[in-house]
Design an enzyme around this catalytic site. Structure first.
Site, mmCIF file in Angstrom:
data_model
loop_
_atom_site.group_PDB
_atom_site.id
_atom_site.type_symbol
_atom_site.label_atom_id
_atom_site.label_comp_id
_atom_site.label_asym_id
_atom_site.label_seq_id
_atom_site.Cartn_x
_atom_site.Cartn_y
_atom_site.Cartn_z
ATOM 1 C CB VAL A 40 5.209 -1.003 -2.690
ATOM 2 C CG1 VAL A 40 6.705 -1.289 -2.740
ATOM 3 C CG2 VAL A 40 4.428 -2.315 -2.661
ATOM 4 C CB CYS B 129 8.900 12.946 0.532
ATOM 5 S SG CYS B 129 9.376 11.367 1.278
ATOM 6 C CG ASP C 28 6.325 13.964 -3.452
ATOM 7 O OD1 ASP C 28 7.384 13.606 -3.995
ATOM 8 O OD2 ASP C 28 5.971 13.576 -2.321
#
Length: 275
Positions: A81, A183, A190
């Site tokens: 997700v 990202c 990140d």
């Protein structure tokens, strides 16, 4: 097919004021796994452990409630997700009346399982249990103090990985706080700590550290980076067994912590100091 460029990530969006499960944006795992030469039969077991720190809703009388939530998404699920869509979805509960925390958990499990394509476990922690939430670092021996020169920051370079020429066999856990990737949509950094536990011929620590740092300019989702590390270590060092666990710092009230292992198991979920 959902692709990252079609997600809400990196795009201006309006926050929904009422519950909306359609905000969840699944991305097929197969897209990243093809780059690693992986098919449907995976060479690892695993789970993605998500933590939500900004969960709120209204009770039946309209009084705001807050909680922490843990989500465990199996690595065998067809989809991940997308993180911004996850946050938008969670925030859609802010003005929604829900009977109680158990009712909320049931809704979260239903919607996230539908998006991921597999059963997602959800645990909700209410404020009266906040003091019990542990903060602990990954156990293992840090390799970050090694006196090494590094000039390779990407793309990820498995050529750095090698085993000890002496051929000694060990079981050990090695930890680094220097993992960084970007990202793939927004280019934002990140940050993560990572633990490599394995049994087999001793892995050269300097090479391992150089390899981990070579992710520094790499664009990849958290889950994909951890799977790449697992696959590269298995191919280059051939341990008898291997576990890779990354604890990423949170963004937008969510952190993502992928765990991949050649042996079945269930990773702990203690929050690190940077999380």
């Amino acid at each position: 097919m959902n692709t990252p460029n079609l997600s809400p990530l990196g795009q201006p969006v309006a926050y929904a004021s009422r519950y909306d499960a359609d905000l969840l944006f699944p991305i097929p795992r197969a897209q990243g796994r093809r780059e690693l030469g992986l098919g449907e039969a995976l060479p690892f077991d695993g789970v993605d452990v998500w933590n939500a720190y900004e969960l709120s809703w209204l009770d039946a009388r309209g009084k705001p409630q807050v909680a922490l939530a843990e989500f465990r998404v199996p690595a065998s699920s067809p989809a991940i997700v997308e993180s911004k869509s996850f946050k938008l979805y969670l925030n859609s509960f802010n003005q929604e009346r829900v009977g109680d925390a158990d009712a909320l958990r049931a809704v979260l499990e239903r919607d996230l399982s539908a998006a991921a394509g597999a059963a997602v476990e959800v645990a909700v922690t209410r404020p009266d249990r906040f003091a019990q939430v542990a903060v602990a670092e990954l156990d293992g021996e840090s390799i970050d103090a090694l006196d090494v020169a590094i000039d390779d920051y990407g793309p990820p370079n498995p050529d750095h990985l090698r085993v000890d020429a002496a051929g000694s066999t060990v079981e050990e856990a090695l930890v680094s706080d220097l993992l960084k990737s970007n990202c793939p949509v927004t280019g934002q950094p990140d940050w993560a700590s990572v633990r490599i536990r394995y049994g087999g011929r001793r892995i050269d620590r300097a090479g391992l550290l150089r390899y981990l740092v070579s992710f520094r300019e790499h664009a990849g989702f958290h889950e994909q980076c951890v799977e790449r590390i697992h696959v590269d270590l298995m191919r280059r060092c051939a341990p008898d067994w291997l576990e890779v666990y990354a604890r990423y710092t949170r963004r937008g009230g969510l952190d993502i912590n992928p765990w991949r292992s050649s042996r079945p198991g269930r990773p702990p979920n203690a929050r690190g100091a940077r999380q």
